[in-house]
Design a protein around this motif. Sequence first.
Motif, PDB file in Angstrom:
ATOM      1  N   UNK A  95     -83.359  38.478   6.659  1.00 20.10           N
ATOM      2  CA  UNK A  95     -83.178  38.333   8.082  1.00 20.10           C
ATOM      3  C   UNK A  95     -82.129  37.162   8.253  1.00 20.10           C
ATOM      4  N   UNK A  96     -81.836  36.408   7.260  1.00 22.10           N
ATOM      5  CA  UNK A  96     -80.677  35.392   7.363  1.00 22.10           C
ATOM      6  C   UNK A  96     -79.554  36.290   7.496  1.00 22.10           C
ATOM      7  N   UNK A  97     -79.106  37.275   6.613  1.00 20.30           N
ATOM      8  CA  UNK A  97     -78.194  38.117   6.739  1.00 20.30           C
ATOM      9  C   UNK A  97     -78.059  38.901   8.043  1.00 20.30           C
ATOM     10  N   UNK A  98     -79.329  39.268   8.629  1.00 17.87           N
ATOM     11  CA  UNK A  98     -79.051  39.710  10.204  1.00 17.87           C
ATOM     12  C   UNK A  98     -78.617  38.579  10.906  1.00 17.87           C
ATOM     13  N   UNK A  99     -79.114  37.559  10.711  1.00 18.75           N
ATOM     14  CA  UNK A  99     -78.698  36.256  11.989  1.00 18.75           C
ATOM     15  C   UNK A  99     -77.193  36.251  11.802  1.00 18.75           C
ATOM     16  N   UNK A 100     -76.609  36.130  10.463  1.00 24.45           N
ATOM     17  CA  UNK A 100     -75.050  35.801  10.029  1.00 24.45           C
ATOM     18  C   UNK A 100     -74.370  37.097  10.744  1.00 24.45           C
TER      19      UNK A 100
END
Length: 236
Positions: A95-100
């Motif tokens: 989800x950190x990549x989703x946010x990015x």
Amino acid sequence: MTGGSRGIGRAVARKLAQDGLAVVVNYARDAEAAEEAVAAITADGGRALAVRADVADEKEVADLFDRAEAEYGGVDVVVNAAGRLALSPIADLDLAEFDAVHRTNVRGTFVVAQQAARRLRAGGSFVGFSTSVVGTQFPAYGAYAASKGAVEAMTLILARELRGRDITVNAVAPGPTATDLFLDGKTPEQIDQLTKAPPLERLGTPEDIASAVAFLAGPQGHWINGQILRANGGLV
């Protein structure tokens, strides 16, 4: 011109310069690539300069527009090609990549569009970037396609919000295009499959997409407004 230092963005910057526009090549990290893009434009007799800004940072984007106005006297065309891609099944994506991805693609588009709405002169154009995957729905593109669905919604609404100002707002949605970013990590078999997917049976080129953007940004395309142009060789 955000995201103008590499790939499709670089081809768009060069095409717009060839059409007579003075270009600000925005970049986030790769100053060397941006300066190379500027050098290519000036070698062809065009006008360009490179300016760093994070498209999701409203102050940096405001400063970017300030620089364009100071250097060239105003803003007539804004092309937002900056983007981020993450490929993963929805079940597995960090989800950190989703946010990015969404910080660059959704917030970044909104921030750039906000400044464009405030600064574009009459007769001007805003061109954003979506993706044909919104329609083709290829697996592993869930986060990316979701972010570009948001871009399409913003495009249609902004076109209506600028009623009466003689400013067009459109987005280009490329299909498979032969850039380093697209080809990286794909097997020859995957590339062959994607090459044969459009009825034209080839990958798009950055120049194909640049021509579509230049049409929408120029006088010939000024009756086109509030549209998503799927530049993909005929993919569904």
